[in-house]
Enzyme design. Structure first.
Site: not given
Ligand code: PLP
Length: 346
Positions: A45, A97, A164, A189
């Site tokens: 992590r 979005y 984005d 995507k």
């Protein structure tokens, strides 16, 4: 290896690989939470894993910055917002979005951030936001209306410019080269490209900002899965050919849709794999989605399979025209796609 003189599509193939004799050609999938103490990686992590790093190196080489992988595109956006002070103002396109706008609206409702909405075409509004706000959150092309916003014109002012870049992909547009500060991607995507993973990527021009984003990932824990990171890198390797071929088909189908009597408007920025088109009303759009046979009716985009969706069916997208159909163009033969569209439009 120095990638400066190599084209973006070459970087997509050549970056992020081991280069010591005897190592595998590709970085293997390393499912590890912890590493033997003493050197290098300690805990995944915090330090990442070899699989994440290979993906990050590759995307970073294409976009020209320092990349960090997250659990999803939205986790990436949340980490970027996590860097802001309480009361910071973020300008965002009115049409963009819905998930990102939902995140911003929630932060505004809790009193954490101020949100300014700007019409994608309002250049003066964007310039004012770049001068006055703390962040301009540009999505270009926007999801789902495919509007374009001038990125270069917004850089060098007060606001940090976040782009984005999901629809354009790292190969279609490199916002950091245009002066933007941070790029975010839903690698779910086109980067993944096969509708089989969720993953986000952010790329910062400045290593200090990248470290803040890495710290946000460590704090928030929105880490990518090992398999997802491996699949996303595998997808990225073939993005050049998928993007070229799917874009070629989109360029062929967009004008045909425009000439069809049932279509009232086509939204297509002249390149890329996404088209949106408007039918008379919600009923006509729903009927189209139900009548297509080859093109699948599903949300999301950017995979090898063609997908359509009436976007206004989602509550967050209520501002989108009711009859707007978003069309993610896949790798099928263009004439097969056109036959399916024509029979469904009729
Ligand atoms: C899908 C999408 C996101 C969110 O990404 P997830 O991976 O679903 O979290 C963000 N921005 C755009 C433009 C998207 O299409």
């Amino acid at each position: 290896m120095n990638f400066d003189d190599l084209a973006p599509r070459t970087r997509a193939v050549a970056a992020g690989r081991p280069d010591e004799p005897g190592q595998p050609l590709n970085t293997p999938l390393v499912p590890a939470s912890t590493f033997l103490a003493g050197a290098g990686f300690k805990y995944a992590r915090e330090d990442g894993t070899p699989t994440w790093l290979a993906l990050e190196e590759t995307v970073g080489a294409i976009e020209g910055g320092h990349a960090i992988a997250f659990a999803s595109g939205i986790a990436t956006a949340a980490a970027v917002l996590d860097l802001l002070d309480v009361g910071a103002e973020v300008a965002v396109p009115v049409y963009s979005y819905a998930g990102t706008r939902g995140l911003l609206d929630h932060a505004a409702a809790k009193g954490r951030l101020k949100v300014r909405r700007v019409e994608p075409s309002d250049q003066a509004g964007w310039l004012a936001a770049a001068r006055e706000a703390d962040v301009v959150w540009v999505e270009s092309p926007t999801n789902p209306t495919l509007d374009l916003i001038d990125i270069a014109g917004l850089t060098g002012h007060r606001a940090r410019v976040v782009v984005d870049n999901t629809f354009a992909t790292p190969l279609g547009q490199q916002p950091l080269a245009l002066g933007a500060d941070i790029v975010v991607h839903s690698a779910t995507k086109l980067i993944g490209g096969h509708s089989d993973l969720l993953l986000g990527l952010t790329i910062a021009a400045d290593e200090g900002v990248a470290q803040e984003l890495r710290d946000a990932r460590t704090r928030g824990g929105a880490t990518p899965g090992a398999l997802e990171a491996w699949l996303a890198l595998r997808g990225l390797r073939t993005l050049p050919v998928r993007l070229a071929e799917q874009s070629r088909t989109a360029a062929l189908l967009a004008p045909r849709l425009g000439e069809h009597p049932a279509v009232t408007k086509v939204r297509y920025p002249g390149q890329g794999t996404m088209i949106a088109f408007d039918l008379a009303d919600a009923g006509a759009a729903d009927k189209l989605c139900a009548s297509l046979r080859l093109i699948r009716h599903a949300t999301s985009l950017g995979g090898v399979e063609s997908i359509v969706e009436r976007r206004a069916m989602w509550p967050g997208d209520a501002h989108v025209p009711a009859g707007l159909v978003r069309f993610s163009v896949g790798l099928e033969d263009p004439e097969d796609l056109w036959r399916d569209l024509s029979q469904a439009l009729t």
